[in-house]
Motif scaffolding. Structure first.
Motif, PDB file in Angstrom:
ATOM      1  N   ARG A 233       0.837  -1.195   0.000  1.00 42.32           N
ATOM      2  CA  ARG A 233       0.000   0.000   0.000  1.00 42.32           C
ATOM      3  C   ARG A 233       0.869   1.240   0.000  1.00 42.32           C
ATOM      4  N   ASP A 234       0.305   2.304  -0.505  1.00 41.07           N
ATOM      5  CA  ASP A 234       0.944   3.616  -0.509  1.00 41.07           C
ATOM      6  C   ASP A 234      -0.024   4.558   0.184  1.00 41.07           C
ATOM      7  N   ASN A 235       0.294   4.916   1.425  1.00 40.53           N
ATOM      8  CA  ASN A 235      -0.615   5.738   2.212  1.00 40.53           C
ATOM      9  C   ASN A 235      -0.580   7.220   1.823  1.00 40.53           C
ATOM     10  N   VAL A 236       0.295   7.579   0.932  1.00 36.93           N
ATOM     11  CA  VAL A 236       0.278   8.935   0.379  1.00 36.93           C
ATOM     12  C   VAL A 236      -0.677   8.992  -0.817  1.00 36.93           C
ATOM     13  N   LYS A 237      -0.615   7.946  -1.634  1.00 35.64           N
ATOM     14  CA  LYS A 237      -1.488   7.874  -2.809  1.00 35.64           C
ATOM     15  C   LYS A 237      -2.847   7.251  -2.502  1.00 35.64           C
ATOM     16  N   ASN A 238      -3.037   6.808  -1.249  1.00 33.41           N
ATOM     17  CA  ASN A 238      -4.312   6.180  -0.855  1.00 33.41           C
ATOM     18  C   ASN A 238      -4.657   5.000  -1.758  1.00 33.41           C
ATOM     19  N   THR A 239      -3.685   4.169  -1.994  1.00 30.29           N
ATOM     20  CA  THR A 239      -3.848   3.062  -2.929  1.00 30.29           C
ATOM     21  C   THR A 239      -3.254   1.786  -2.347  1.00 30.29           C
ATOM     22  N   VAL A 240      -3.939   0.683  -2.600  1.00 32.93           N
ATOM     23  CA  VAL A 240      -3.419  -0.629  -2.245  1.00 32.93           C
ATOM     24  C   VAL A 240      -3.209  -1.411  -3.535  1.00 32.93           C
ATOM     25  N   TYR A 241      -2.177  -2.244  -3.521  1.00 30.37           N
ATOM     26  CA  TYR A 241      -1.797  -2.989  -4.722  1.00 30.37           C
ATOM     27  C   TYR A 241      -1.792  -4.490  -4.455  1.00 30.37           C
ATOM     28  N   LEU A 242      -1.950  -5.242  -5.514  1.00 22.14           N
ATOM     29  CA  LEU A 242      -1.763  -6.681  -5.449  1.00 22.14           C
ATOM     30  C   LEU A 242      -0.911  -7.078  -6.656  1.00 22.14           C
ATOM     31  N   GLN A 243       0.343  -7.384  -6.389  1.00 20.83           N
ATOM     32  CA  GLN A 243       1.236  -7.872  -7.437  1.00 20.83           C
ATOM     33  C   GLN A 243       1.067  -9.378  -7.537  1.00 20.83           C
ATOM     34  N   MET A 244       0.692  -9.848  -8.720  1.00 22.66           N
ATOM     35  CA  MET A 244       0.417 -11.262  -8.919  1.00 22.66           C
ATOM     36  C   MET A 244       1.420 -11.825  -9.921  1.00 22.66           C
ATOM     37  N   ASN A 245       2.230 -12.745  -9.462  1.00 23.13           N
ATOM     38  CA  ASN A 245       3.236 -13.389 -10.308  1.00 23.13           C
ATOM     39  C   ASN A 245       2.929 -14.878 -10.463  1.00 23.13           C
ATOM     40  N   SER A 246       3.549 -15.483 -11.447  1.00 26.33           N
ATOM     41  CA  SER A 246       3.375 -16.927 -11.683  1.00 26.33           C
ATOM     42  C   SER A 246       1.899 -17.306 -11.698  1.00 26.33           C
ATOM     43  N   LEU A 247       1.128 -16.562 -12.446  1.00 25.38           N
ATOM     44  CA  LEU A 247      -0.318 -16.766 -12.456  1.00 25.38           C
ATOM     45  C   LEU A 247      -0.682 -18.128 -13.024  1.00 25.38           C
ATOM     46  N   LYS A 248      -1.731 -18.691 -12.451  1.00 26.80           N
ATOM     47  CA  LYS A 248      -2.242 -19.995 -12.852  1.00 26.80           C
ATOM     48  C   LYS A 248      -3.680 -19.837 -13.352  1.00 26.80           C
ATOM     49  N   ARG A 249      -4.157 -20.801 -14.106  1.00 29.44           N
ATOM     50  CA  ARG A 249      -5.523 -20.722 -14.610  1.00 29.44           C
ATOM     51  C   ARG A 249      -6.512 -20.620 -13.457  1.00 29.44           C
ATOM     52  N   GLU A 250      -6.210 -21.274 -12.360  1.00 35.46           N
ATOM     53  CA  GLU A 250      -7.128 -21.242 -11.222  1.00 35.46           C
ATOM     54  C   GLU A 250      -7.163 -19.901 -10.504  1.00 35.46           C
ATOM     55  N   ASP A 251      -6.306 -18.961 -10.914  1.00 35.93           N
ATOM     56  CA  ASP A 251      -6.369 -17.598 -10.374  1.00 35.93           C
ATOM     57  C   ASP A 251      -7.417 -16.754 -11.097  1.00 35.93           C
ATOM     58  N   THR A 252      -8.001 -17.297 -12.154  1.00 36.73           N
ATOM     59  CA  THR A 252      -9.037 -16.579 -12.890  1.00 36.73           C
ATOM     60  C   THR A 252     -10.227 -16.297 -11.981  1.00 36.73           C
ATOM     61  N   ALA A 253     -10.590 -15.030 -11.884  1.00 39.45           N
ATOM     62  CA  ALA A 253     -11.667 -14.608 -10.983  1.00 39.45           C
ATOM     63  C   ALA A 253     -11.886 -13.111 -11.125  1.00 39.45           C
ATOM     64  N   VAL A 254     -12.962 -12.649 -10.518  1.00 40.49           N
ATOM     65  CA  VAL A 254     -13.134 -11.215 -10.306  1.00 40.49           C
ATOM     66  C   VAL A 254     -12.477 -10.892  -8.966  1.00 40.49           C
ATOM     67  N   TYR A 255     -11.594  -9.935  -8.979  1.00 37.30           N
ATOM     68  CA  TYR A 255     -10.851  -9.547  -7.780  1.00 37.30           C
ATOM     69  C   TYR A 255     -11.457  -8.277  -7.192  1.00 37.30           C
ATOM     70  N   TYR A 256     -11.701  -8.330  -5.885  1.00 37.48           N
ATOM     71  CA  TYR A 256     -12.331  -7.225  -5.176  1.00 37.48           C
ATOM     72  C   TYR A 256     -11.391  -6.669  -4.113  1.00 37.48           C
ATOM     73  N   CYS A 257     -11.397  -5.372  -4.009  1.00 44.05           N
ATOM     74  CA  CYS A 257     -10.704  -4.678  -2.945  1.00 44.05           C
ATOM     75  C   CYS A 257     -11.716  -4.415  -1.818  1.00 44.05           C
ATOM     76  N   ALA A 258     -11.265  -4.529  -0.573  1.00 46.63           N
ATOM     77  CA  ALA A 258     -12.162  -4.300   0.556  1.00 46.63           C
ATOM     78  C   ALA A 258     -11.423  -3.579   1.672  1.00 46.63           C
ATOM     79  N   ALA A 259     -12.197  -2.873   2.501  1.00 42.01           N
ATOM     80  CA  ALA A 259     -11.609  -2.109   3.598  1.00 42.01           C
ATOM     81  C   ALA A 259     -12.403  -2.322   4.872  1.00 42.01           C
TER      82      ALA A 259
END
Length: 121
Positions: A74-100
């Motif tokens: 996260r970057d608390n100056v930019k008010n943003t959270v990130y998810l870096q996804m590497n080595s992706l697999k077919r089973e990672d296919t989905a709708v991704y949601y951010c929550a607080a």
């Protein structure tokens, strides 16, 4: 009121990488007072937890299925959270949601609209 807007989803080949972003707008509280998380929902399946990060960014936790492949930050100056996804697999296919959730509460009361991630073979 908290508004969350995800971006960065798309189509990627298996083994590839994507970085999701979630921009947060809060009218009352600072971004750093929220624990942030990513969830995902694949077609025909329940929504599942992916990763979370504390307000300061000092503490993270991952689902076993993504540990060592995904990184939440996260970057608390930019008010943003990130998810870096590497080595992706077919089973990672989905709708991704951010929550607080405010100050690490158990219930995530604020959600984004979701961003589609599709991993092809």
């Amino acid at each position: 009121q908290v508004q969350l807007v995800e971006s960065g989803g798309g189509l990627v080949q298996a083994g590839g990488s994507l970085r999701l972003s979630c921009a947060c707008a809060s009218s009352r509280r600072t971004f750093s007072s929220y624990t942030m998380a990513w969830f995902r929902q694949a077609p025909g399946k329940e929504r599942e937890f992916v990763a979370r990060i504390s307000g300061s960014g000092s503490s993270t936790y991952y689902a076993y299925s993504v540990k060592a492949r995904f990184t939440i930050s996260r970057d608390n100056v930019k008010n943003t959270v990130y998810l870096q996804m590497n080595s992706l697999k077919r089973e990672d296919t989905a709708v991704y949601y951010c929550a607080a959730t405010y100050q690490g509460g158990a219930v995530y009361g604020y959600w984004g609209q979701g961003t589609q991630v599709t991993v092809s073979s």
